[in-house]
Design a protein around this motif. Structure first.
Motif, mmCIF file in Angstrom:
data_model
loop_
_atom_site.group_PDB
_atom_site.id
_atom_site.type_symbol
_atom_site.label_atom_id
_atom_site.label_comp_id
_atom_site.label_asym_id
_atom_site.label_seq_id
_atom_site.Cartn_x
_atom_site.Cartn_y
_atom_site.Cartn_z
ATOM 1 N N PHE A 11 0.814 -1.212 0.000
ATOM 2 C CA PHE A 11 0.000 0.000 0.000
ATOM 3 C C PHE A 11 0.850 1.266 0.000
ATOM 4 O O PHE A 11 0.455 2.279 -0.551
ATOM 5 N N THR A 12 2.014 1.205 0.615
ATOM 6 C CA THR A 12 2.899 2.358 0.635
ATOM 7 C C THR A 12 3.294 2.764 -0.771
ATOM 8 O O THR A 12 3.409 3.938 -1.081
ATOM 9 N N PHE A 13 3.465 1.780 -1.639
ATOM 10 C CA PHE A 13 3.874 2.079 -3.001
ATOM 11 C C PHE A 13 2.700 2.180 -3.973
ATOM 12 O O PHE A 13 2.713 2.998 -4.878
ATOM 13 N N VAL A 14 1.694 1.364 -3.787
ATOM 14 C CA VAL A 14 0.583 1.310 -4.734
ATOM 15 C C VAL A 14 -0.349 2.509 -4.594
ATOM 16 O O VAL A 14 -0.758 3.103 -5.582
ATOM 17 N N LEU A 15 -0.687 2.877 -3.371
ATOM 18 C CA LEU A 15 -1.641 3.965 -3.166
ATOM 19 C C LEU A 15 -1.164 5.286 -3.773
ATOM 20 O O LEU A 15 -1.926 5.944 -4.475
ATOM 21 N N PRO A 16 0.087 5.688 -3.541
ATOM 22 C CA PRO A 16 0.537 6.919 -4.193
ATOM 23 C C PRO A 16 0.520 6.828 -5.716
ATOM 24 O O PRO A 16 0.192 7.791 -6.397
ATOM 25 N N LEU A 17 0.843 5.641 -6.246
ATOM 26 C CA LEU A 17 0.793 5.477 -7.701
ATOM 27 C C LEU A 17 -0.622 5.610 -8.223
ATOM 28 O O LEU A 17 -0.864 6.220 -9.261
ATOM 29 N N GLU A 75 -0.857 10.911 4.503
ATOM 30 C CA GLU A 75 -0.123 11.495 5.626
ATOM 31 C C GLU A 75 0.409 10.421 6.557
ATOM 32 O O GLU A 75 1.575 10.449 6.951
ATOM 33 N N PHE A 76 -0.454 9.478 6.933
ATOM 34 C CA PHE A 76 -0.030 8.426 7.852
ATOM 35 C C PHE A 76 0.981 7.492 7.207
ATOM 36 O O PHE A 76 1.891 6.992 7.873
ATOM 37 N N MET A 77 0.861 7.241 5.927
ATOM 38 C CA MET A 77 1.809 6.353 5.254
ATOM 39 C C MET A 77 3.195 6.979 5.171
ATOM 40 O O MET A 77 4.195 6.260 5.126
ATOM 41 N N ASP A 78 3.245 8.288 5.142
ATOM 42 C CA ASP A 78 4.539 8.975 5.068
ATOM 43 C C ASP A 78 5.256 9.019 6.415
ATOM 44 O O ASP A 78 6.439 9.349 6.476
ATOM 45 N N ARG A 79 4.572 8.703 7.488
ATOM 46 C CA ARG A 79 5.173 8.750 8.817
ATOM 47 C C ARG A 79 6.014 7.510 9.088
ATOM 48 O O ARG A 79 5.790 6.440 8.527
ATOM 49 N N SER A 84 -0.685 1.444 11.771
ATOM 50 C CA SER A 84 -1.829 0.567 11.510
ATOM 51 C C SER A 84 -3.099 1.008 12.214
ATOM 52 O O SER A 84 -4.178 0.960 11.636
ATOM 53 N N LYS A 85 -2.971 1.415 13.463
ATOM 54 C CA LYS A 85 -4.166 1.808 14.222
ATOM 55 C C LYS A 85 -4.884 2.975 13.579
ATOM 56 O O LYS A 85 -6.106 3.068 13.636
ATOM 57 N N ALA A 86 -4.149 3.860 12.970
ATOM 58 C CA ALA A 86 -4.767 5.000 12.287
ATOM 59 C C ALA A 86 -5.170 4.648 10.859
ATOM 60 O O ALA A 86 -6.228 5.067 10.382
ATOM 61 N N LEU A 87 -4.329 3.861 10.186
ATOM 62 C CA LEU A 87 -4.562 3.572 8.768
ATOM 63 C C LEU A 87 -5.705 2.608 8.511
ATOM 64 O O LEU A 87 -6.501 2.828 7.594
ATOM 65 N N PHE A 88 -5.793 1.549 9.269
ATOM 66 C CA PHE A 88 -6.799 0.532 8.974
ATOM 67 C C PHE A 88 -8.228 1.084 9.006
ATOM 68 O O PHE A 88 -9.017 0.798 8.100
ATOM 69 N N PRO A 89 -8.582 1.896 9.996
ATOM 70 C CA PRO A 89 -9.926 2.497 9.953
ATOM 71 C C PRO A 89 -10.108 3.435 8.747
ATOM 72 O O PRO A 89 -11.200 3.519 8.182
#
Length: 139
Positions: A11-17, A75-79, A84-89
């Motif tokens: 997801f770190t790579f796919v979502l920005p793409l 934002e959360f992926m760049d940290r 996970s606790k913030a991203l999954f929801p």
């Protein structure tokens, strides 16, 4: 935990793409139904315009929310560290918004179908198929 790490990496790579790709999509205006179905009467045109306008307002509001959620995801992926606790929801929220958009679009189709007679619905389906096949041949 070992299963989550590859998921987050993907997801770190796919979502920005995907987000970058969205900005490069051809944004052609959708054809008005009256351009495709030539024998609409004034009442049908008015009803379809109202249904389309109301649906566009709802879909635009949902897409605005979806973009805000996607911005938060980025934002959360760049940290650093496990977010996970913030991203999954947020992933769940983004998916629910996409479902709501799809449902609204389908409900709009049904409302428009109620206004059209069988021949007009067929003309609209035929035009939609031609548009889809033209898009597929360009890819």
């Amino acid at each position: 935990m070992k299963r989550i790490i590859p998921f987050v990496i993907v997801f770190t790579f796919v979502l920005p793409l995907c987000a970058q790709h969205e900005g490069h999509l051809e944004k052609k205006p959708r054809h008005d139904i009256s351009e495709v179905v030539s024998n609409l009467n004034a009442v049908q045109k008015r009803k379809i315009d109202n249904v389309s306008r109301e649906s566009k307002e709802r879909v635009d509001a949902l897409r605005k929310q979806q973009h805000a959620v996607r911005d938060s995801i980025h934002e959360f992926m760049d940290r650093e560290g496990d977010q996970s606790k913030a991203l999954f929801p947020l992933f769940e929220r983004e998916a629910r918004l996409q479902v709501a958009i799809n449902r609204e679009m389908y409900a709009t189709k049904l409302r428009i179908d109620e206004v059209l007679n069988p021949e007009q619905r067929q003309a609209l389906r035929n035009a939609s198929r031609k548009t889809k096949s033209a898009k597929n041949t360009r890819r």
